[in-house]
Enzyme design. Structure first.
Site, PDB file in Angstrom:
ATOM      1  N   HIS A  33      39.147  35.838  34.094  1.00 38.91           N
ATOM      2  CA  HIS A  33      39.066  36.144  35.530  1.00 38.91           C
ATOM      3  C   HIS A  33      37.723  36.775  35.897  1.00 38.91           C
ATOM      4  O   HIS A  33      37.120  36.434  36.919  1.00 38.91           O
ATOM      5  CB  HIS A  33      40.205  37.084  35.930  1.00 38.91           C
ATOM      6  CG  HIS A  33      40.324  37.244  37.409  1.00 38.91           C
ATOM      7  ND1 HIS A  33      40.869  36.275  38.214  1.00 38.91           N
ATOM      8  CD2 HIS A  33      39.951  38.240  38.246  1.00 38.91           C
ATOM      9  CE1 HIS A  33      40.833  36.667  39.485  1.00 38.91           C
ATOM     10  NE2 HIS A  33      40.278  37.857  39.524  1.00 38.91           N
ATOM     11  N   SER A  88      39.297  35.176  43.600  1.00 36.33           N
ATOM     12  CA  SER A  88      40.327  36.207  43.473  1.00 36.33           C
ATOM     13  C   SER A  88      40.899  36.552  44.857  1.00 36.33           C
ATOM     14  O   SER A  88      41.456  35.683  45.520  1.00 36.33           O
ATOM     15  CB  SER A  88      39.736  37.417  42.753  1.00 36.33           C
ATOM     16  OG  SER A  88      40.727  38.234  42.219  1.00 36.33           O
ATOM     17  N   ASP A  99      41.783  32.588  32.625  1.00 38.70           N
ATOM     18  CA  ASP A  99      42.267  33.644  33.520  1.00 38.70           C
ATOM     19  C   ASP A  99      43.697  34.011  33.116  1.00 38.70           C
ATOM     20  O   ASP A  99      44.564  33.154  33.032  1.00 38.70           O
ATOM     21  CB  ASP A  99      42.234  33.117  34.960  1.00 38.70           C
ATOM     22  CG  ASP A  99      42.375  34.220  36.006  1.00 38.70           C
ATOM     23  OD1 ASP A  99      43.213  35.121  35.810  1.00 38.70           O
ATOM     24  OD2 ASP A  99      41.664  34.155  37.013  1.00 38.70           O
TER      25      ASP A  99
END
Lengths: 349, 349
Positions: free
Chosen positions: B322, B139, B293
């Protein structure tokens, strides 16, 4: 409250009073009026009627513009296409056009099943119909389509739910909750007692942003589809298109529909048993999700389609995602027409 | 302000003062302190160092718990694994632990590139490193990984950005904006001058709901993964897991990181030319998005991977989406380890 919901903007539509509607949640709407737009003519044996229910925030106008026309599957030259605006959408009886105790935040909670029972009364008592050649709708229109097919299995000959589910998912419920809270947390919302939609502009804009995040798709923005639609940046798209779209709508109307959307569930007809509910369907059914829909996903729709006896899975491909329903993707509309033409050509069960 | 960011909760970590950090946006952080957690020992030729930057809301602790351990790819017996907490995360210099004009809402705007320059100074001046065997992060950790590989191409021998992009997308920017507004529209936020995180509980809860909608996936909820994780309903999952996770965090810290996240973009090194920026990378790079995601999508990551000379596309499969980064899906962690082991076994370029 606002003239957004006018004949000029959304007509022509006819307001038909179906009398008092007892609601599942216990309250009732006296003199419930359904706003109805009709395209085409009913044939002698009344076998060519098509019902089109409407989605969240939408009215009969967008259904006309995007789906109905000569040479289209929904051809007024062949069919009598009856578009019924959902209760709470601003055209039919709604928070914004009710008076007295039903006005604004006093409007009772309405379920998908209430709309479908109201529409059934309209079609049988007002139009004298005994069957529908097709029910087709998108999103909350799909929820109504499923409810129709489960609740009145002999009435519905064919069904085409687009981009919607028979039982709303927990994920979808939470997304709608975020939409609701975007509006209700605006201090100007004042528990529904605001003076005008414009006063709740900030909440409506946050609501529009959440629709932008989940309504299209990441691929839509990566491939600059928003620019192809005429907006040169994301802020321009958010401000001018998405926020502009919702800005004139009545917040209490939106909240009424959102509450209904969250709770769409045909298994309420069968004690919570979804398989039993969908197993009731007699209509030839094409389940038509949109490939890039982020909240009514193909997988969710496929799981339901597999429970419907006489059904086929007919996904629509569009990176426009859920809001491809607006008709932004001409190629997707061609797919819709091809599927509906095929469905309409199948013999009635 | 809160003891959430304590050694007890997140340690052991060491605070290392790297001196004054001039920021891209013009301000500076005097006595910038990076919170660093180290696992394993640097070898004689300093060739076994691995850098792990952190993601939004995360600290070195989750990286240790989910990714580092004996027998894992990130094995302290083989490597010196240096986890550096990002500026603003509450452990390194942040709104919540700054004083004077930098405290709370006075904290300056920090970019991904500021973090990476700070980390470069730390690694070269404090640890005397001249290269990194690997940079791996998820991320916002992936954003830092990309920035490292573009900015210091000879320093980074291998790179593994997981579930993140080199240039943040317009869609992702808007999602982060919705997260930001969930907090800032809470009247208790008071432009950042709230008394404690608990006072902003309503805003933090809305923020947690948006993470629930986009952080996992529709499939995650359809297949009841939230129940498998020990929560018997969606509200329980939202209240106890997601809201509980964020409740103790400092809103100004989160907002500082969100601003940074929105603007992650390696093409700032090359006048906006993403292909030129990614073309600079010399590291052997595995691009590792997560299949489900919803905001750092596989397609977005693939488009970037194709611009990196010595790279491979190594998607991770998990319906946890995610937030599979948390380590909730043991099978996904196995995939991570397999890819990283293979990457670490490739000769340094």
């Amino acid at each position: 409250m606002t003239n957004y919901y006018s004949q000029e903007n959304h007509g022509p539509f006819e307001l038909i009073d179906i009398g008092s509607l007892e609601l599942e949640e216990g309250a009732s709407i006296p003199d419930c009026k359904l706003a109805v737009a009709i395209y085409g003519t009913l044939n002698a044996d009344k076998s060519n009627a098509i019902l089109v229910p409407t989605w969240y925030s939408g009215t009969s106008k967008i259904m006309e513009q995007a789906y109905i026309g000569e040479g289209r599957a929904l051809d007024p030259a062949k069919y009598c296409i009856i578009v019924v605006n959902q209760i709470g959408n601003g055209l039919s009886t709604s928070p914004s056009n009710s008076t007295g105790s039903l006005a604004g935040p006093g409007f009772p909670q309405v379920r998908i099943s209430d709309d479908v029972r109201a529409q059934h009364r309209l079609l049988t008592e007002h139009f004298g119909l005994e069957s529908l050649a097709l029910v087709v709708g998108g999103s909350m229109g799909a929820q109504q389509t499923y409810e129709w097919a489960v609740r009145y299995p002999d009435f519905v000959k064919r069904a085409a739910p687009m981009a919607g589910t028979a039982r709303n998912s927990a994920h979808d419920f939470l997304y709608a909750e975020a939409l609701i809270e975007a509006i209700t947390t605006d201090p100007a919302y004042q528990s529904g007692l605001y003076g005008s939609s414009h006063q709740v502009a900030a909440g409506l804009k946050r609501h529009a942003k959440l629709w932008t995040v989940m309504g299209w798709s990441t691929e839509f923005f990566r491939t600059s589809r928003h620019k192809a639609l005429g907006f040169d940046s994301m802020p321009a798209f958010v401000d001018n298109f998405m926020t502009g779209y919702f800005a004139e709508m009545d917040p209490n109307n939106l909240l009424s529909m959102a509450w209904k959307w969250q709770r769409g569930d045909v298994s309420r007809n069968t004690g919570g048993d979804l398989a039993a509910a969908l197993g009731r369907i007699k209509a030839k059914t094409y389940v038509m999700p949109i490939s890039h829909d982020m909240f009514f996903t193909c997988d969710d729709c496929l799981a339901e389609q597999e429970l419907i006896p006489n059904s086929e899975f007919r996904p629509l491909h569009s990176i426009d995602g859920h809001l491809g329903l607006f008709g932004t993707d001409a190629e997707m509309l061609k797919q819709v027409d091809a599927h509906l033409l095929e469905l309409l050509s199948t013999p009635a069960p």
